[in-house]
Write a protein that holds these residues in place. Sequence first.
Motif, mmCIF file in Angstrom:
data_model
loop_
_atom_site.group_PDB
_atom_site.id
_atom_site.type_symbol
_atom_site.label_atom_id
_atom_site.label_comp_id
_atom_site.label_asym_id
_atom_site.label_seq_id
_atom_site.Cartn_x
_atom_site.Cartn_y
_atom_site.Cartn_z
ATOM 1 N N VAL A 69 11.260 -11.318 21.625
ATOM 2 C CA VAL A 69 10.382 -12.321 21.342
ATOM 3 C C VAL A 69 11.260 -13.662 21.299
ATOM 4 C CG1 VAL A 69 9.125 -13.120 19.153
ATOM 5 C CG2 VAL A 69 8.790 -10.889 20.044
ATOM 6 N N CYS A 70 12.479 -13.543 20.625
ATOM 7 C CA CYS A 70 13.106 -14.622 20.527
ATOM 8 C C CYS A 70 13.696 -15.154 22.046
ATOM 9 C CB CYS A 70 14.579 -14.271 19.643
ATOM 10 S SG CYS A 70 13.958 -14.080 17.876
ATOM 11 N N LEU A 71 14.193 -14.352 22.975
ATOM 12 C CA LEU A 71 14.450 -14.873 24.121
ATOM 13 C C LEU A 71 13.216 -15.210 24.802
ATOM 14 C CD1 LEU A 71 16.802 -14.607 26.118
ATOM 15 C CD2 LEU A 71 16.082 -12.451 26.947
ATOM 16 N N SER A 72 11.925 -14.666 24.696
ATOM 17 C CA SER A 72 10.830 -15.403 25.493
ATOM 18 C C SER A 72 10.779 -16.849 25.094
ATOM 19 C CB SER A 72 9.744 -14.684 25.112
ATOM 20 O OG SER A 72 10.061 -13.101 25.671
ATOM 21 N N GLY A 73 10.754 -16.991 23.697
ATOM 22 C CA GLY A 73 10.593 -18.301 23.108
ATOM 23 C C GLY A 73 11.726 -19.206 23.499
ATOM 24 N N ALA A 106 7.259 -25.581 19.844
ATOM 25 C CA ALA A 106 8.527 -25.550 19.266
ATOM 26 C C ALA A 106 8.398 -24.888 17.881
ATOM 27 C CB ALA A 106 9.133 -26.753 19.078
ATOM 28 N N ASP A 107 7.225 -25.376 16.954
ATOM 29 C CA ASP A 107 7.093 -24.780 15.696
ATOM 30 C C ASP A 107 6.668 -23.342 15.783
ATOM 31 O OD1 ASP A 107 7.525 -27.134 14.566
ATOM 32 O OD2 ASP A 107 5.656 -27.897 14.462
ATOM 33 N N ALA A 108 5.959 -22.921 16.809
ATOM 34 C CA ALA A 108 5.458 -21.597 16.874
ATOM 35 C C ALA A 108 6.898 -20.572 17.180
ATOM 36 C CB ALA A 108 4.218 -21.438 17.916
ATOM 37 N N VAL A 109 7.588 -21.108 18.170
ATOM 38 C CA VAL A 109 8.525 -20.438 18.589
ATOM 39 C C VAL A 109 9.783 -20.048 17.401
ATOM 40 C CG1 VAL A 109 10.743 -20.249 19.895
ATOM 41 C CG2 VAL A 109 8.579 -20.842 20.928
ATOM 42 N N ILE A 110 9.868 -21.150 16.566
ATOM 43 C CA ILE A 110 10.863 -21.035 15.285
ATOM 44 C C ILE A 110 10.057 -20.022 14.342
ATOM 45 C CG2 ILE A 110 11.597 -22.372 13.429
ATOM 46 C CD1 ILE A 110 12.362 -24.514 15.063
ATOM 47 N N CYS A 111 8.800 -20.106 14.206
ATOM 48 C CA CYS A 111 8.296 -19.336 13.182
ATOM 49 C C CYS A 111 7.972 -17.904 13.522
ATOM 50 C CB CYS A 111 6.683 -19.644 12.945
ATOM 51 S SG CYS A 111 5.637 -18.894 11.849
ATOM 52 N N ALA A 112 7.894 -17.640 14.914
ATOM 53 C CA ALA A 112 7.971 -16.146 15.596
ATOM 54 C C ALA A 112 9.280 -15.585 15.374
ATOM 55 C CB ALA A 112 7.427 -16.117 16.977
ATOM 56 N N GLY A 113 10.372 -16.536 15.490
ATOM 57 C CA GLY A 113 11.679 -15.970 15.600
ATOM 58 C C GLY A 113 12.020 -15.639 14.215
ATOM 59 N N ASN A 114 11.785 -16.380 13.253
ATOM 60 C CA ASN A 114 12.166 -16.145 11.754
ATOM 61 C C ASN A 114 11.323 -15.063 11.318
ATOM 62 O OD1 ASN A 114 13.938 -17.806 9.703
ATOM 63 N ND2 ASN A 114 12.126 -17.146 8.698
ATOM 64 N N ALA A 115 10.067 -15.093 11.696
ATOM 65 C CA ALA A 115 9.258 -13.825 11.268
ATOM 66 C C ALA A 115 9.737 -12.562 11.585
ATOM 67 C CB ALA A 115 7.774 -14.253 11.420
ATOM 68 N N SER A 116 10.161 -12.447 12.787
ATOM 69 C CA SER A 116 10.720 -11.236 13.369
ATOM 70 C C SER A 116 11.933 -10.848 12.935
ATOM 71 C CB SER A 116 10.684 -11.324 15.079
ATOM 72 O OG SER A 116 11.906 -12.415 15.326
ATOM 73 N N LEU A 117 12.697 -11.818 12.428
ATOM 74 C CA LEU A 117 14.059 -11.326 11.890
ATOM 75 C C LEU A 117 13.744 -10.773 10.604
ATOM 76 C CD1 LEU A 117 16.641 -14.289 12.717
ATOM 77 C CD2 LEU A 117 16.844 -11.830 13.312
#
Length: 255
Positions: free
Chosen positions: A66-70, A84-95
């Motif tokens: 997920v983070c690499l795709s973002g 940009a906001d969606a990618v940061i949200c997805a990365g932080n949520a996945s962690l």
Amino acid sequence: MRPGAPPPRVDLPQRLIDALFRRVARDLTLAMALLELAIVLGRLPGFQAGTTPPVLLVGPFLAFLVCLSGASLLAFGRPDRRMADAVICAGNASLSLVFGTMSLWYADPIRLFVFAILLLMAGVFQRSRTLYAVNLAVTVAALAFGLRGAPMPRSSAGIAYAVFFAAAAAGLIAHLLLTALVKRLHRALVRARSARQEVAVLQGLIPICAHCKKIRNDGGFWEQVESYIASRTAASFSHGVCPECLERHYPKPRR
């Protein structure tokens, strides 16, 4: 776009801000991906030996994808605020989900202190209020799930909750300061762009009266040179009399 229709208005200052945040979000998401990859590589020997459950390897690997795709989208896509906001949200949520589910197999409450960083990161570089709320809700839910599987000892529970609350408050303050900073930066860029456009106008053809030296403005009215330039630049005037005009208008009396 229809033939003859005016071209869409491009907000250049906003695009510059979006490009800046895209680079920051790309680097931040790439760092998250490398963290997930390190977790996967660290658990791989235990998985091969049969001591690590498969879910503890699959979860970080999915978060890594997920983070690499973002990060790839931000690296090769156009500057876009929502992306940009969606990618940061997805990365932080996945962690958050990865560290929250770890409590099912590792009942170590010390690991949960990583949520202090995640609660802070939920508000950093997040300009959308909606995505910030979603990010914060997922992080808090994952923290609550982790505390249920690995509760804090009574002796340190108060300190732990105070740390989590302080991290969440700092994330909220960072989010509010960031949105205010972006607005001020946008206004400053708009003013700078307007000033450059005004300077470009002064460098072009300026209609001036051959007799009284007044300048015709864009509205068709004639105004003094001082007021015309002062309203379009940061220059100010101080008046004096040149030697020729002094001799012509204020001649010295003959004795």
